[in-house]
Design an enzyme around this catalytic site. Structure first.
Site, short mmCIF file in Angstrom:
data_model
loop_
_atom_site.label_atom_id
_atom_site.label_comp_id
_atom_site.label_asym_id
_atom_site.label_seq_id
_atom_site.Cartn_x
_atom_site.Cartn_y
_atom_site.Cartn_z
N HIS A 7 61.44 -56.74 -17.77
CA HIS A 7 61.86 -55.99 -18.95
C HIS A 7 62.74 -54.83 -18.46
CE1 HIS A 7 60.70 -54.85 -23.31
NE2 HIS A 7 61.65 -54.00 -22.95
N GLU B 275 65.38 -59.65 -23.57
CA GLU B 275 66.70 -59.27 -24.10
C GLU B 275 67.83 -59.35 -23.06
OE1 GLU B 275 66.41 -55.58 -26.23
OE2 GLU B 275 65.05 -56.44 -27.72
N ASN C 101 63.08 -60.63 -30.97
CA ASN C 101 62.99 -59.18 -31.18
C ASN C 101 63.95 -58.83 -32.30
OD1 ASN C 101 61.39 -59.26 -28.91
ND2 ASN C 101 62.76 -58.07 -27.60
N ARG D 85 51.28 -57.47 -25.78
CA ARG D 85 52.41 -57.85 -24.92
C ARG D 85 52.76 -56.68 -24.01
NH1 ARG D 85 58.69 -57.98 -26.27
NH2 ARG D 85 59.36 -58.76 -24.25
N GLU E 176 58.98 -58.34 -30.91
CA GLU E 176 59.21 -56.90 -31.13
C GLU E 176 59.76 -56.68 -32.53
OE1 GLU E 176 61.62 -54.63 -28.35
OE2 GLU E 176 60.77 -55.76 -26.67
N TYR F 173 65.27 -55.90 -35.08
CA TYR F 173 65.25 -54.50 -35.52
C TYR F 173 66.11 -54.22 -36.75
CZ TYR F 173 62.65 -53.19 -31.36
OH TYR F 173 61.67 -53.08 -30.42
C1 BGC Z 1 63.61 -53.22 -26.12
C2 BGC Z 1 62.61 -52.09 -25.99
C3 BGC Z 1 63.13 -50.87 -26.73
C4 BGC Z 1 63.26 -51.23 -28.19
C5 BGC Z 1 63.71 -50.10 -29.09
C6 BGC Z 1 64.24 -53.34 -27.47
O1 BGC Z 1 65.61 -53.49 -27.27
O2 BGC Z 1 63.06 -54.43 -25.70
O3 BGC Z 1 62.40 -51.85 -24.64
O4 BGC Z 1 62.35 -49.76 -26.53
O5 BGC Z 1 64.20 -52.28 -28.33
O6 BGC Z 1 64.99 -49.67 -28.78
#
Ligand code: BGC
Length: 495
Positions: free
Chosen positions: A140, A185, A327, A95, A396, A329
């Site tokens: 992006h 995002e 995405n 990607r 992501e 995290y």
């Molecule tokens: C974004 C990336 C960023 C990653 C880590 C995401 O919010 O799409 O561009 O580097 O998180 O912070």
């Protein structure tokens, strides 16, 4: 209950062991990057400036040590090196994003920069020649500066301009590219770019900027999806979506009704803001509408700070994604928060305080990144239940390290491994239709306001060395093993 498709993976007897099962055949194994974060070549070969060029060149300590993406990983000239990394991992998918102003220097199709077209054609052709499927993001975070000068995402005019850009990309690259992401995002762009102003374009407009720009991004996405659907799908047979970031959230006190309701609001104001209109109703979640309208009235506004969609717009927006691009995290605990503060904002409107559980490990490179692999499984199940069981790609997921992190990043690989175990559970125990997983990121790169101080790469990049050499972390080596086996190896072999 296991679905028919997954039934063959059910254990013959005893407990279900994710280390003994393979991922479904055809599972997409990917890594992701974004143009501004890796390319460099900020003014090479006719590229126009974008909002991140401007934001970083203005200095003012908004970015770590006032670093810029002028050079970054040099991928504009070092693409062949990136390709080596992709091949070393054995990725099935890659990607990356197109730099809008590298293709269209002023953001419009009035002038097309052929050098930019050639660059992306080379990437796409090289990927396909090596059996790697491209997933391409149109935007992006790097809006052409010329468009920002005309109001950027705040201006309704951006909707048609984005659609023209999208159509240009579909017609130029769509014979080869079948997986498209329109916008990455929108939540971050709206909230951090146009309300808090902590990222480019740095607009501070509390309480209104985020809602207006998010609305334009939703409409721009929907318009581009319709263009694809009407003009390109029949001949190109591709799929178009939008990448939505979301935390998983749980009530701080699971027995407290107020915390439970606050958690629902937290999810609605993050994921629901975009997913509800696009996947379900064409409109924002009810709780978001009622919350913002009540608070706006209290503040003396004539109408809600959240502008409504017309019935026609709702029809246009509803159902405009061919898969769910997530995405993920981190995870948060959520507590009800009575809002007494005078200045409005998205966070205050939701009346939900986010809390990091101290028992959760943190990724060393990012204070906000509590590592909670099980949160991903829960979030996937939530998406399945809330949004009509869509096909999902995790576009992501990653864990950051500090600048001086060792190549032997054993701890980080443990996080990846735990995450992959949770993904297996989501697929086989929860019947989530998950089709792929992309690590953020292929390379250490320009991490927005953290500059180069924070490293998300599977490959280390030495930014001090003008050759910008890429060297695999242990995570890259272990990830390659998982990809080649299409499954996890026993933990004892690995760590
Ligand atoms: C974004 C990336 C960023 C990653 C880590 C995401 O919010 O799409 O561009 O580097 O998180 O912070």
């Amino acid at each position: 209950m296991a679905s028919a498709a997954n039934a063959s993976f059910a254990p013959a007897s005893g407990g279900w062991d994710p280390e003994d099962v393979s991922f479904p055949s055809g599972f997409a194994w990917g890594a992701a990057t974004a143009a501004y974060q890796v390319e460099g070549g900020w003014n090479a070969d006719g590229k126009g400036p974008n909002v991140w060029d401007t934001f970083t060149h203005q200095g003012g300590d908004r970015v770590f040590k006032n670093q810029t993406g002028d050079v970054a990983c040099g991928s504009y000239t070092l693409w062949e090196e990136d390709l080596k990394c992709i091949k070393q991992l054995g990725l099935t998918h890659y990607r990356f994003s197109l730099s809008w102003s590298r293709l269209l220097p002023d953001g419009t199709t009035g002038f097309i920069n052929q050098k930019g077209v050639d660059y992306y054609n080379k990437i796409i052709n090289d990927l396909l020649a090596n059996g790697v499927v491209p997933m391409v993001t149109l935007y992006h975070f790097d809006l052409p500066q010329h468009l920002e000068d005309q109001g950027g995402w705040s201006s309704d005019a951006i909707i048609d301009t984005f659609d023209s850009y999208a159509q240009f990309c579909f017609s130029t690259f769509g014979d080869q590219v079948k997986l498209w992401i329109t916008i990455n995002e929108p939540y971050i762009v709206a909230k951090d770019g146009y309300e808090r102003g902590i990222v480019a374009p740095g607009v501070v407009e509390p309480g209104t900027g985020a809602y207006r720009t998010a609305r334009n991004m939703i409409k721009a996405h929907a318009k581009a999806w319709h263009s694809y659907n009407l003009l390109f799908r029949r001949t190109q047979h591709g799929f178009v979506s939008i990448a939505l970031n979301s935390d998983w959230a749980e009530p701080l006190d699971p027995t407290c009704l107020a915390d439970q309701e606050a958690t629902k609001r937290y999810m609605a104001f993050c994921l629901g803001w975009f997913a509800e209109p696009i996947f379900i109703s064409g409109d924002y979640p009810d709780v978001m509408k009622s919350q913002i309208s009540a608070r706006s009235a209290k503040e003396g506004y004539q109408s809600s700070r959240l502008p409504e969609f017309t019935e026609e717009e709702k029809m246009m927006i509803k159902g405009t994604a061919d898969f769910f691009a997530l995405n993920y995290y981190t995870t948060r605990k959520v507590k009800h928060q009575e809002n007494t503060h005078s200045e409005p904002s998205v966070s205050r409107d939701r009346e939900a305080e986010q809390i990091m559980d101290h028992s959760w490990p943190r990724a060393p490179g990012s204070s906000w990144l509590a590592v909670v692999p099980w949160g991903l499984r829960k979030l996937l199940k939530y998406i399945k239940d809330m949004y009509n069981n869509p096909i999902i790609y995790i576009t992501e997921n990653g864990f950051s390290q500090r600048d001086f992190a060792p190549l032997d990043d054993t701890q980080r690989w443990k996080y990846f491994r735990q995450t992959l175990l949770e993904i297996l559970k989501a697929i086989f125990l929860d019947d989530v239709r998950l089709k792929g997983y992309f690590v953020w990121s292929l390379l250490d790169n320009f991490e927005w306001t953290c500059g180069y101080s924070c490293r998300f790469g599977l490959f280390h990049v030495d930014f001090e060395n003008p050759a910008l050499p890429r060297v695999p972390y242990r995570s890259a080596i272990e990830y390659a093993k998982v990809i080649s086996k299409n499954g996890l190896t026993k933990s004892t072999d690995e760590l």
